[in-house]
Design an enzyme around this catalytic site. Structure first.
Site, PDB file in Angstrom:
ATOM      1  N   HIS A 114       0.835  -1.211   0.000  1.00 35.27           N
ATOM      2  CA  HIS A 114       0.000   0.000   0.000  1.00 35.27           C
ATOM      3  C   HIS A 114       0.870   1.262   0.000  1.00 35.27           C
ATOM      4  O   HIS A 114       0.459   2.307  -0.492  1.00 35.27           O
ATOM      5  CB  HIS A 114      -0.932   0.010   1.217  1.00 35.27           C
ATOM      6  N   ASP A 136      -5.008   6.131   3.501  1.00 38.39           N
ATOM      7  CA  ASP A 136      -5.303   4.779   3.031  1.00 38.39           C
ATOM      8  C   ASP A 136      -6.699   4.341   3.497  1.00 38.39           C
ATOM      9  O   ASP A 136      -7.191   4.784   4.538  1.00 38.39           O
ATOM     10  CB  ASP A 136      -4.244   3.825   3.589  1.00 38.39           C
TER      11      ASP A 136
END
Ligand code: UDP
Length: 493
Positions: A21, A124
């Site tokens: 990520h 995120d």
């Protein structure tokens, strides 16, 4: 695109604690800095080593970007120093402690949002609480999705319609309802949290709610890659979303950028090895080499490593295999060392241990195709360089991504993986050498299907490059998003 009278936007980017990520979100943060936005990335010391080299490079180019390091509370949660991420080497029993560390850090991050006074935050998907904090501070929160529009649309459909409950067995196919194409899957190929409710199902609900409370979402995708799903997703969710990809192409223009990516790992592996692969690759004919890699999170058991090794050797094609040993027993060490020795002697294969400079390798003209787990970033990177893929989905949303590559875009050949597993588990499926070999043959042996597939992916590669140029779809999205964020800032003044 900048006018001198317009205010400079100030932003904070908050990546999740996992390489897979961090890499795309940091590329995205750097993209905003490239477009004259002031960027602060919040990360912990160990995680920042993955990308700090890239930030230093951008900073030396005069871009307004920096990392703000927060200390991971290792001792408070009983973790050794340096374990502060969900990565391939994170022992399973330590995972709840990493979550706990993140939980402890939340107030510190919240207060950073207050003191640094950004005009907007990009966080995120795994930080759903940041939507409420942004609301409190009166600033937009943009949510980063690490997946494709197709994958998010398909998961949304399964959540809504539960088509997997209408089939008799785990291996019977069902159609994922309400999507632009007729896509079929089996229950076994669904992520566990979609198959039957667990804690992660609850988390995904919270994430979806937080997305609806946010200003919008951003994806490492581009309109021409999955236009029907791009439109479908925005409609189904009722939210704004911007595809800003391929981010790796847009911000990593120089070789120095491409080599800097994942720097910490490369340093551990040593420079000599990097020179080795380049020399080896440069000695091979055009489009003759397979790039075999399963992303940043995967480790195969010994039984699977053996099948892959034989399949590659038997295929007769040249290959680069990015491989990780399985420390559970010494068997794989001996086997792989022998295999590597033999491949060195025949010159057929090159093994890279642990981490490879993927962007640099993929753009080498000797590479002719990938064998990949369908991690979303790799899908985008393979399209960008115009290469077909042997698809071997493993965990996360890989099986959905395979649908895009094989069924929608028709730029890949499946090995026929049948079973989803967790990223930190081996699962029970071992894909046989014959199946891997058949898929490689279809991709590499010059048949009619292969020619058509290569033509399609080359066309998409042209679209990818257009997308990030002035007037391209991702470029326009970036301009639009920045203009909207500036309008919000001006309205406050
Ligand atoms: N990557 C790399 N070298 C490696 C493995 C991965 O540079 O040895 C990069 C790759 O280019 C991609 C990202 O790490 O940008 C991996 O993301 P992906 O979504 O493909 O897979 P994941 O790691 O999430 O399973």
């Amino acid at each position: 695109m900048e006018s001198q009278n317009e205010p400079k936007l100030k932003s904070i980017f908050l990546p999740f604690l996992s390489t897979s990520h961090i890499i795309p979100l940091v590329d995205m943060a750097r993209l905003f800095a490239l477009h004259n936005v002031d960027v602060t990335i919040i990360s912990t010391k160990h995680n920042s080593t993955i990308f700090q080299n890239s930030i230093n490079l951008d900073s030396s180019r005069g871009r307004s970007i920096r990392t703000h390091i927060i200390e991971f509370p290792a001792s408070k949660v009983g973790l050794p120093i340096g374990i502060e991420a969900f990565n391939v080497n994170t022992p399973k029993e330590m995972i709840p402690k990493v979550y706990m560390g993140l939980y402890i850090l939340q107030p510190e991050i919240e207060s950073l949002f207050e003191t640094l006074q950004p005009d907007f935050i990009v966080t995120d998907m795994f930080f759903p609480w940041s939507a409420d904090v942004a609301k409190k501070l009166g600033i937009p929160r943009i949510m980063f999705h690490g997946a494709s529009y197709l994958a998010r649309s398909a998961a949304h459909s399964v959540e809504q319609f539960a088509p997997h409950l209408n089939v008799e067995s785990d291996t019977e196919k069902f159609v994922i309802p309400d999507l632009p194409d007729k896509l079929e899957m089996t229950r076994l190929q669904l992520p566990d949290w979609l198959r039957s409710p667990n804690q992660y199902t609850e988390l995904m609900k919270v994430i979806k709610e937080s997305e609806r409370k946010s200003f919008g979402s951003v994806f490492n995708s581009f309109y021409e890659l999955e236009s029907d799903y791009y439109d479908h997703y925005k409609k189904a969710m009722g939210t704004k979303s911007w595809g800003l990809g391929p981010v790796s192409l847009w911000v990593n223009q120089d070789d120095s950028d491409k080599a800097a990516r994942g720097y910490a790992k490369k340093e551990q592996e040593g420079e000599k090895e990097e020179e080795g692969w380049l020399k080896w690759l440069n000695s091979k004919p055009e489009s003759s080499v397979l790039y075999v890699s399963f992303g940043s999170m995967n480790k195969f058991p010994y039984s699977q490593l053996v099948e892959i090794a034989h399949a590659l050797e038997d295929s007769g094609h040249n290959f680069i295999w990015v491989v990780r040993k399985n420390e559970q027993n010494g068997e794989s060490d001996v086997f792989l060392e022998d295999f590597e020795k033999r491949m060195k002697e025949t010159g057929k294969g090159f093994l890279i241990w642990g981490w490879a400079p993927q962007l640099l390798i993929l753009e080498n003209p000797a590479i002719g195709g990938l064998v990949s787990h369908c991690g979303w970033n790799t899908v985008v990177e393979s399209v960008n360089v115009g290469l077909p893929t042997v698809t071997w989905p493993l965990f996360a949303e890989h099986f959905f991504n395979e649908k895009l590559v094989v069924d929608v875009l028709k730029i890949g050949v499946p090995v026929g993986a049948k079973e989803w597993r967790n990223w930190n588990e081996f699962g029970s499926e071992v894909v046989k050498r014959e199946d891997i070999g058949n898929a490689i043959r279809l991709m590499m042996d010059g048949g009619e299907e292969e020619v058509a597939m290569r033509k399609r992916v080359k066309e998409l590669s042209v679209e990818a490059k257009k997308a990030v140029q002035v007037g391209g779809s991702s470029y326009n999205n970036m301009v639009e998003l920045i203009q909207e964020l500036k309008a919000i800032k001006l309205a406050k003044v």
